[in-house]
Design an enzyme around this catalytic site. Structure first.
Site, mmCIF file in Angstrom:
data_model
loop_
_atom_site.group_PDB
_atom_site.id
_atom_site.type_symbol
_atom_site.label_atom_id
_atom_site.label_comp_id
_atom_site.label_asym_id
_atom_site.label_seq_id
_atom_site.Cartn_x
_atom_site.Cartn_y
_atom_site.Cartn_z
ATOM 1 N N ARG A 21 0.866 -1.184 0.000
ATOM 2 C CA ARG A 21 0.000 0.000 0.000
ATOM 3 C C ARG A 21 0.898 1.227 0.000
ATOM 4 O O ARG A 21 2.117 1.121 0.053
ATOM 5 C CB ARG A 21 -1.004 0.014 1.142
ATOM 6 C CG ARG A 21 -0.707 -0.757 2.365
ATOM 7 C CD ARG A 21 0.457 -0.239 3.162
ATOM 8 N NE ARG A 21 0.350 1.193 3.384
ATOM 9 C CZ ARG A 21 1.368 1.975 3.678
ATOM 10 N NH1 ARG A 21 2.603 1.499 3.756
ATOM 11 N NH2 ARG A 21 1.195 3.250 3.898
ATOM 12 N N GLY A 22 0.259 2.408 -0.063
ATOM 13 C CA GLY A 22 1.019 3.640 -0.235
ATOM 14 C C GLY A 22 0.939 3.996 -1.709
ATOM 15 O O GLY A 22 1.270 3.166 -2.562
ATOM 16 N N ALA A 23 0.493 5.219 -2.013
ATOM 17 C CA ALA A 23 0.193 5.575 -3.402
ATOM 18 C C ALA A 23 1.350 5.285 -4.363
ATOM 19 O O ALA A 23 1.148 4.611 -5.384
ATOM 20 C CB ALA A 23 -0.252 7.044 -3.468
ATOM 21 N N ARG B 32 -7.978 -0.407 -6.423
ATOM 22 C CA ARG B 32 -8.272 0.621 -5.419
ATOM 23 C C ARG B 32 -8.577 1.933 -6.141
ATOM 24 O O ARG B 32 -7.960 2.249 -7.153
ATOM 25 C CB ARG B 32 -7.096 0.788 -4.434
ATOM 26 C CG ARG B 32 -6.823 -0.525 -3.656
ATOM 27 C CD ARG B 32 -5.919 -0.316 -2.476
ATOM 28 N NE ARG B 32 -6.565 0.492 -1.442
ATOM 29 C CZ ARG B 32 -5.920 0.988 -0.394
ATOM 30 N NH1 ARG B 32 -4.622 0.778 -0.256
ATOM 31 N NH2 ARG B 32 -6.564 1.703 0.506
ATOM 32 N N GLN C 43 -1.284 1.336 10.220
ATOM 33 C CA GLN C 43 -0.027 1.523 9.476
ATOM 34 C C GLN C 43 1.017 2.249 10.327
ATOM 35 O O GLN C 43 2.213 2.030 10.180
ATOM 36 C CB GLN C 43 -0.264 2.339 8.201
ATOM 37 C CG GLN C 43 -1.069 1.656 7.131
ATOM 38 C CD GLN C 43 -2.539 2.004 7.236
ATOM 39 O OE1 GLN C 43 -3.050 2.240 8.329
ATOM 40 N NE2 GLN C 43 -3.232 2.016 6.120
ATOM 41 N N ASP D 286 -2.528 10.632 -1.245
ATOM 42 C CA ASP D 286 -2.952 9.618 -2.210
ATOM 43 C C ASP D 286 -3.397 10.246 -3.519
ATOM 44 O O ASP D 286 -3.330 9.620 -4.574
ATOM 45 C CB ASP D 286 -4.045 8.740 -1.613
ATOM 46 C CG ASP D 286 -3.459 7.841 -0.543
ATOM 47 O OD1 ASP D 286 -3.304 8.304 0.598
ATOM 48 O OD2 ASP D 286 -3.101 6.696 -0.867
ATOM 49 N N ASN E 131 -5.905 11.949 1.555
ATOM 50 C CA ASN E 131 -4.899 11.132 2.236
ATOM 51 C C ASN E 131 -5.618 10.270 3.261
ATOM 52 O O ASN E 131 -6.825 10.396 3.482
ATOM 53 C CB ASN E 131 -3.839 12.028 2.893
ATOM 54 C CG ASN E 131 -2.641 11.235 3.399
ATOM 55 O OD1 ASN E 131 -2.127 10.375 2.699
ATOM 56 N ND2 ASN E 131 -2.224 11.487 4.622
ATOM 57 N N LYS E 132 -4.877 9.387 3.895
ATOM 58 C CA LYS E 132 -5.417 8.430 4.866
ATOM 59 C C LYS E 132 -6.417 9.082 5.821
ATOM 60 O O LYS E 132 -6.191 10.186 6.307
ATOM 61 C CB LYS E 132 -4.246 7.835 5.654
ATOM 62 C CG LYS E 132 -4.596 6.785 6.676
ATOM 63 C CD LYS E 132 -5.482 5.671 6.165
ATOM 64 C CE LYS E 132 -4.940 4.962 4.934
ATOM 65 N NZ LYS E 132 -5.967 4.104 4.275
#
Lengths: 349, 349
Positions: B46-48, B89, B194, B235, B245-246
């Protein structure tokens, strides 16, 4: 009344173990005041009003078990019991208020037998007063909620936290009983998950629609205009109206203000502490970092990582739209309004 | 480079399973593009930026395995591979950018063999570009941090999220390598943790002091003046400078502004999406509610309780003090500055 956090019958105290909820309902028999002190410390019972009531019964149990027949020795030992009880948790003021009331009761009596009896009666009175306060503030506060409202809550503030109806949770319940179709967005409330474990359990039992979210999602729903008000309890309210409450409350208050959503605090007057001038003077409990690094006994973070665990934060009164008590709803300027609420001469006026 | 989220060697792709961290380092062998799609969906990677790189390699693997020798049939099948990869996603734009680049590469080639080779090379180029961007933005951003600063972070933004140095985490690492004694307050980042699992693990490996907190504690530390800046990844960044973002990022941004603390976003330009005019147009992924009602497979909330699980939120650009990219640090007005950063003609100027 259903869903109460403790039961006092024939001089015996039982506490519902909130660490086991929602999966199991385990009642703990309190054999003496030390059991009560441990139950408060380990958060088997929590919520400022509930802690105050439990502490009062704990001191009554302590008084029962003091062997000393001499009144002076008895009072000295009772003082030790009170000190231990007061040392269980530092932030909720209801605890200290209960201990002070029990101490004053003991001093006013003549002999040991009489004192024991008076302490039992005083504990029952504190309990009854909290139940009554909870019911009254819940119905007063319900006037602030409208049919169809979505209420965002934090931590647990139903009967488990405040015998009777609860505080913020009591307001929701009272509005529901008035026929208002309330929906609740419940913050899970890390690290102890009072929202996920206790609030959802209470709301489910009452049949009130509830959606669980993580604490970090509150801003998302506030920003989308999905929340009509934020409604929380309190552990201590300073004379200024600053509110100490479960960690995360301050963030909610700021987000509510930013989005033009009212932020209400519901608490009995036993939570108001005029001797604390402002929030920065409130002692914030720092709990075991393992509550953050671990989850129900299982390590989440890598071994050796430090963690902080302040259990409460302080919301400056400027963010508080109203404080709902059993004696009325206070608004700014809190510094005069709270004083008026607590003044016996004005109370009847 | 240590702590990378994936490894490409001799046409084989391995992904470090981030759901198993920090307790175990398990490398997953990707046998085909479907394995990669599943790994992205299940957040094993994960992570853009990392998702963008993984998707590119996934498409290269897909191209390898298409049996069709006819170029037209091959391209049709490749289109299906790209569609599946893009559907993993919805929020991070790096994924769509990677897929688009891979598609454009395929169209430009003559025969199937040549196309397969070109796709491998393009995936490697995307990977290399991200590594380089990450290194550059990290050192550019490090200029904003001072010796002794405490940086509040959210989610994971180190190399696990962005191959190379990371984004926000990369900025911290670069400042640390410059000899600045940085301390990190890491939000645990519910529901997926995370922060607790990945950020603490990365910081510990780098020897950077780190204190883990729950998301709800950020306001407490900001309010106490203990935080010098908030530093997060992204993101997707809209043309306006609004940042997806998250989940929880928006709340941090509001709290930072309220307390006069700068709020920085670090992201490669591959995260900027000029075709999305503003944040309200960004598709926010709604994930499985079980991630909220359960904790690592164990039910926390009572059975039958509803939960919401938006994975991201949008922070309006008005809260963003600066956006750190590999091409420079942008500030308001973002609408012109971001355009300039992405314009090739201005880039070299």
């Amino acid at each position: 009344m259903k869903g109460q956090p403790l039961e006092w019958r024939d001089g015996r105290l039982r506490i519902l173990d909130q660490t086991r909820l929602p999966h199991r309902q385990v009642w703990l028999e309190m054999d003496g005041y030390r059991d009560v002190a441990v139950a408060i410390k380990e958060m088997r019972i929590r919520g400022a009003p509930a802690i105050g009531v439990a502490a009062a019964y704990g001191i009554a149990l302590g008084a029962r078990d003091i062997a000393a027949g001499d009144r002076e020795d008895f009072l000295k030992e009772l003082d030790g019991v009170c000190r231990e009880m007061a040392a269980t948790r530092p932030t909720a003021v209801n605890l200290f208020r209960s201990v002070a009331r029990m101490k004053a009761t003991a001093v006013g009596e003549k002999d040991v037998l009489q004192t024991r009896k008076a302490l039992r009666a005083e504990a029952e009175r504190i309990h009854q007063e909290e139940v009554e306060a909870s019911r009254r503030l819940s119905f007063l506060g319900a006037e602030l909620l409208n049919d169809g409202d979505t209420v965002l809550t934090h931590c647990n503030t139903g009967a488990l936290a405040a015998p009777g109806y609860g505080t913020a949770g009591g307001v929701v319940l009272a509005a529901w009983e008035q026929g208002k179709k309330i929906k609740v967005l419940a913050d899970e409330t890390r690290p102890y998950l009072q929202g996920a474990r206790l609030t959802c359990w209470e709301l489910k039992q009452a049949g009130i629609p509830c959606t669980l979210i993580t604490d970090s999602m509150a801003g998302y729903f506030l920003g989308q205009g999905k929340v009509n008000c934020v409604l929380v309890g309190a552990d201590r309210i300073a004379a200024s109206g600053d509110v100490a409450n479960k960690i995360g409350t301050y963030g909610l208050a700021v987000l509510a203000a930013e989005n033009g959503v009212p932020f209400y605090v519901a608490a009995p007057v036993s939570t108001i502490d005029l001797s604390t001038p402002s929030g920065d003077k409130i002692n914030i409990e720092q709990r075991d970092p393992r509550e953050v690094t671990h989850f129900q006994g299982r390590r989440v973070a890598p071994a050796g990582v430090e963690a902080a665990n302040p259990a409460f934060d302080v919301t400056p009164h400027t963010y508080v739209s109203a404080i709902i008590t059993e004696r009325g709803i206070a608004r700014e300027p809190y510094v005069t309004r709270l004083k008026a609420l607590l003044s016996p001469s004005l109370r009847g006026a």
